[in-house]
Design a protein around this motif. Structure first.
Motif, PDB file in Angstrom:
ATOM      1  N   GLU A 163      27.057 -93.943   8.355  1.00 42.52           N
ATOM      2  CA  GLU A 163      26.981 -94.002   9.825  1.00 42.52           C
ATOM      3  C   GLU A 163      25.554 -94.304  10.283  1.00 42.52           C
ATOM      4  O   GLU A 163      24.995 -93.661  11.158  1.00 42.52           O
ATOM      5  CB  GLU A 163      27.504 -92.717  10.471  1.00 42.52           C
ATOM      6  CG  GLU A 163      29.006 -92.563  10.362  1.00 42.52           C
ATOM      7  CD  GLU A 163      29.571 -91.479  11.262  1.00 42.52           C
ATOM      8  OE1 GLU A 163      28.882 -91.103  12.233  1.00 42.52           O
ATOM      9  OE2 GLU A 163      30.692 -91.012  10.999  1.00 42.52           O
ATOM     10  N   LYS A 164      24.970 -95.312   9.632  1.00 41.06           N
ATOM     11  CA  LYS A 164      23.639 -95.788   9.996  1.00 41.06           C
ATOM     12  C   LYS A 164      23.739 -97.260  10.386  1.00 41.06           C
ATOM     13  O   LYS A 164      24.687 -97.950   9.986  1.00 41.06           O
ATOM     14  CB  LYS A 164      22.670 -95.630   8.816  1.00 41.06           C
ATOM     15  CG  LYS A 164      22.390 -94.182   8.428  1.00 41.06           C
ATOM     16  CD  LYS A 164      21.423 -94.145   7.245  1.00 41.06           C
ATOM     17  CE  LYS A 164      21.121 -92.702   6.843  1.00 41.06           C
ATOM     18  NZ  LYS A 164      20.191 -92.644   5.676  1.00 41.06           N
ATOM     19  N   PRO A 165      22.787 -97.762  11.162  1.00 44.29           N
ATOM     20  CA  PRO A 165      22.848 -99.171  11.545  1.00 44.29           C
ATOM     21  C   PRO A 165      22.708-100.093  10.342  1.00 44.29           C
ATOM     22  O   PRO A 165      21.971 -99.799   9.401  1.00 44.29           O
ATOM     23  CB  PRO A 165      21.669 -99.330  12.517  1.00 44.29           C
ATOM     24  CG  PRO A 165      20.730 -98.221  12.179  1.00 44.29           C
ATOM     25  CD  PRO A 165      21.598 -97.086  11.736  1.00 44.29           C
ATOM     26  N   PHE A 166      23.416-101.200  10.377  1.00 41.85           N
ATOM     27  CA  PHE A 166      23.303-102.199   9.313  1.00 41.85           C
ATOM     28  C   PHE A 166      23.582-103.572   9.907  1.00 41.85           C
ATOM     29  O   PHE A 166      24.206-103.710  10.965  1.00 41.85           O
ATOM     30  CB  PHE A 166      24.267-101.900   8.160  1.00 41.85           C
ATOM     31  CG  PHE A 166      25.723-102.109   8.493  1.00 41.85           C
ATOM     32  CD1 PHE A 166      26.377-103.280   8.128  1.00 41.85           C
ATOM     33  CD2 PHE A 166      26.450-101.133   9.182  1.00 41.85           C
ATOM     34  CE1 PHE A 166      27.723-103.480   8.432  1.00 41.85           C
ATOM     35  CE2 PHE A 166      27.790-101.320   9.491  1.00 41.85           C
ATOM     36  CZ  PHE A 166      28.431-102.494   9.118  1.00 41.85           C
ATOM     37  N   ASN A 167      23.109-104.586   9.214  1.00 41.03           N
ATOM     38  CA  ASN A 167      23.306-105.968   9.639  1.00 41.03           C
ATOM     39  C   ASN A 167      24.651-106.455   9.104  1.00 41.03           C
ATOM     40  O   ASN A 167      24.831-106.610   7.889  1.00 41.03           O
ATOM     41  CB  ASN A 167      22.164-106.839   9.114  1.00 41.03           C
ATOM     42  CG  ASN A 167      22.320-108.304   9.483  1.00 41.03           C
ATOM     43  OD1 ASN A 167      23.122-108.657  10.342  1.00 41.03           O
ATOM     44  ND2 ASN A 167      21.553-109.165   8.828  1.00 41.03           N
ATOM     45  N   VAL A 168      25.593-106.711   9.990  1.00 41.51           N
ATOM     46  CA  VAL A 168      26.938-107.098   9.569  1.00 41.51           C
ATOM     47  C   VAL A 168      27.024-108.587   9.220  1.00 41.51           C
ATOM     48  O   VAL A 168      27.980-109.022   8.579  1.00 41.51           O
ATOM     49  CB  VAL A 168      27.957-106.743  10.680  1.00 41.51           C
ATOM     50  CG1 VAL A 168      27.847-107.702  11.876  1.00 41.51           C
ATOM     51  CG2 VAL A 168      29.373-106.720  10.146  1.00 41.51           C
ATOM     52  N   TYR A 169      26.019-109.361   9.583  1.00 42.22           N
ATOM     53  CA  TYR A 169      26.069-110.823   9.417  1.00 42.22           C
ATOM     54  C   TYR A 169      26.322-111.266   7.969  1.00 42.22           C
ATOM     55  O   TYR A 169      27.187-112.127   7.734  1.00 42.22           O
ATOM     56  CB  TYR A 169      24.784-111.457   9.949  1.00 42.22           C
ATOM     57  CG  TYR A 169      24.932-112.893  10.377  1.00 42.22           C
ATOM     58  CD1 TYR A 169      25.086-113.225  11.726  1.00 42.22           C
ATOM     59  CD2 TYR A 169      24.920-113.937   9.456  1.00 42.22           C
ATOM     60  CE1 TYR A 169      25.217-114.545  12.139  1.00 42.22           C
ATOM     61  CE2 TYR A 169      25.061-115.251   9.859  1.00 42.22           C
ATOM     62  CZ  TYR A 169      25.209-115.553  11.199  1.00 42.22           C
ATOM     63  OH  TYR A 169      25.363-116.863  11.593  1.00 42.22           O
TER      64      TYR A 169
END
Length: 505
Positions: A163-169
């Motif tokens: 539940e941490k931010p991540f780059n989905v690209y």
């Protein structure tokens, strides 16, 4: 002596500059635009800044000159147009279909395929490829969309635990690449589970290099690129070698296999007539069975179209999906409403495969995607070249003029879209879409005869991926906002960041 030579050279350049501009200057003198320098024109206005500053300059000109202005790059005249009534003259015409000069760089990979070709070649190729996007063929591809989306949610699972931010690209890029390889060529490259695959790395390399060159005026020239970016040039050539070799081998193997299959059937069916069967018909099969003027397409012809679909079908769709996920993560009310629609259509079983009918029934999903495409169009600019003198609203635009259509500016025009910076999917509902909006004001897939041939394919793929992600995860507003950069494809300098949490029904 050196001073004399310098004076002679400068004088010659000034003369040649005047000579080459004279006719076009005479014709375009009335077109509004900024003051120009001798020889260089407005070159420094755009090349001394980074991409974001160029965006600001274009926006400033768009407002200052009311959506129609001209600039000079040395002896090359360019026009910026964003008024829908003007664009209709160009985009609705079968005469103005030649792409801008910047697309020449794509020719290294794509040759003269549907994206880069013009004239009779473009017309014949468009006619040949159209059956590949028949709705019954698209229906067969839904299984592939669903299977690859299933792999995608498994790849994302670790981020739901953190539940941490991540780059989905990067995840969406690999999923889209898996989809387009299987639908275009009928082969699996397993990009999501094997991102180190030679072909997958080559696609990543060539895409990165092309975008870098398009954003940098200095290395757009092949000679200057080879001299001043020799290491990147070698990397480009190696990637092209891998890509073309892979595609050629797939084409040759499939040609032999198809000939054997057709011989066994003792007849050659039109692939468009056989699309009701359970067998999936990739673009490659249609190309292999097609003819132009009675002649079959060569392997080189087919490679151009397959490679074109590979480029157009994975990078633009990746951008589209990513920005939808980002906007949903920042608008929980919209996400909730969309999830309720998904449950109403598909039910509570996370694993049940989606069908073509399911995707067709997701009407609010269409509104969400359309609004995201308005705010973050995957193709933010369109480039064309005038092949004849053309009257645009009383101004003569000379033959040879380069045309820039800033889609990303047009679709945020407050005179057309109220409160344009607000994400509002309801503006695309049936009752609201009846408003008198010029059809050339909303063009995320371009418009007219040269519109995106794969837009229905893209919408189905986006619906499938987004639906699958939302069935498994709640999207969280984590991480920094995207920093969009304008190129042939909309990207972000800092990725597209979200957070996810396991969905509890």
């Amino acid at each position: 002596m050196l001073l004399t030579i310098a004076v002679v050279v400068v004088s010659l350049l000034v003369f040649l500059d005047w000579l080459s501009k004279k006719r076009r200057n005479d014709a375009s003198a009335e077109i509004p635009g900024p003051a120009i320098l001798p020889i260089f024109g407005n070159y420094f206005m755009f090349t001394m800044f980074n991409t974001k500053d160029v965006m600001k300059v274009m926006k400033h000109h768009d407002i200052l000159y009311n959506g129609f202005s001209r600039t000079w790059f040395f002896n090359r005249l360019s026009v910026l147009m964003s008024r829908p009534k003007d664009l209709e003259i160009v985009l609705s015409s079968t005469r103005h279909i030649k792409k801008g000069m910047l697309y020449d760089i794509l020719g290294l990979w794509l040759g003269q395929g549907l994206l880069t070709s013009t004239g009779s070649k473009w017309h014949s190729r468009r006619k040949v490829i159209t059956p590949a996007f028949h709705f019954k063929i698209l229906e067969q591809f839904v299984d592939i969309f669903d299977q690859q989306s299933t792999i995608l949610v498994k790849q994302l699972k670790k981020h739901s635990i953190e539940e941490k931010p991540f780059n989905v690209y990067p995840y969406i890029t690999l999923a889209a690449l898996d989809v387009v390889c299987e639908t275009a060529m009928g082969v699996k490259v397993n990009a999501q589970t094997d991102p180190g695959c030679e072909y997958v790395r080559a696609v990543s390399d060539i895409t990165e290099i092309i975008m870098h060159r398009l954003a940098n005026n200095f290395i757009q020239n092949d000679l200057l690129f080879a001299i001043f970016a020799s290491k990147e040039k070698r990397r480009q050539d190696e990637a092209l070698k891998i890509l073309h070799r892979f595609t050629e081998r797939v084409i040759e193997r499939r040609r032999v296999s198809l000939e054997k299959e057709l011989a066994e059937k003792q007849s050659i069916d039109d692939p468009a007539d056989d699309i009701g069967s359970k067998k999936k018909v990739p673009l490659l099969d249609i190309l292999l069975q097609s003819t132009i003027n009675g002649q079959p397409l060569t392997n080189a012809d087919i490679r151009e179209e397959v490679d074109t679909f590979m480029f157009e079908g994975h990078d633009t769709t990746t951008s589209g999906i990513c920005y939808v996920l980002y906007l949903l993560s920042r608008h929980p009310d919209v996400q909730k409403k969309l999830f309720q629609e998904i449950r109403g259509v598909i039910g509570n079983d996370k694993e049940i495969p989606m069908t073509f009918k399911d995707l067709q029934e997701l009407k609010y999903m269409e509104c969400v995607i359309k609004e995201s495409l308005r705010m973050y169009p995957p193709v933010p600019i369109i480039l064309r070249e005038f092949t004849e003198d053309t009257n645009i609203n009383g101004y003569v635009v000379p033959e040879g003029t380069q045309l820039t259509i800033p889609i990303y500016l047009m679709m945020k025009n407050p005179d057309i879209f109220a409160d344009p910076e607000t994400f509002n999917p309801d503006r695309h509902t049936l009752e609201n879409s009846t408003e008198k909006v010029n059809p050339y004001a909303y063009i995320p897939f371009s418009a007219g005869p040269r519109n995106c041939i794969g837009q229905k394919f893209a919408m189905l793929e986006m619906k499938s991926a987004i639906t699958k992600v939302l069935r498994h995860y709640e999207l969280l507003p984590l991480g920094e906002a995207p920093d969009p950069v304008i190129n042939l494809v909309m990207r972000s300098t800092n990725g597209v960041n979200i957070g996810i949490r396991q969905r509890v029904y």
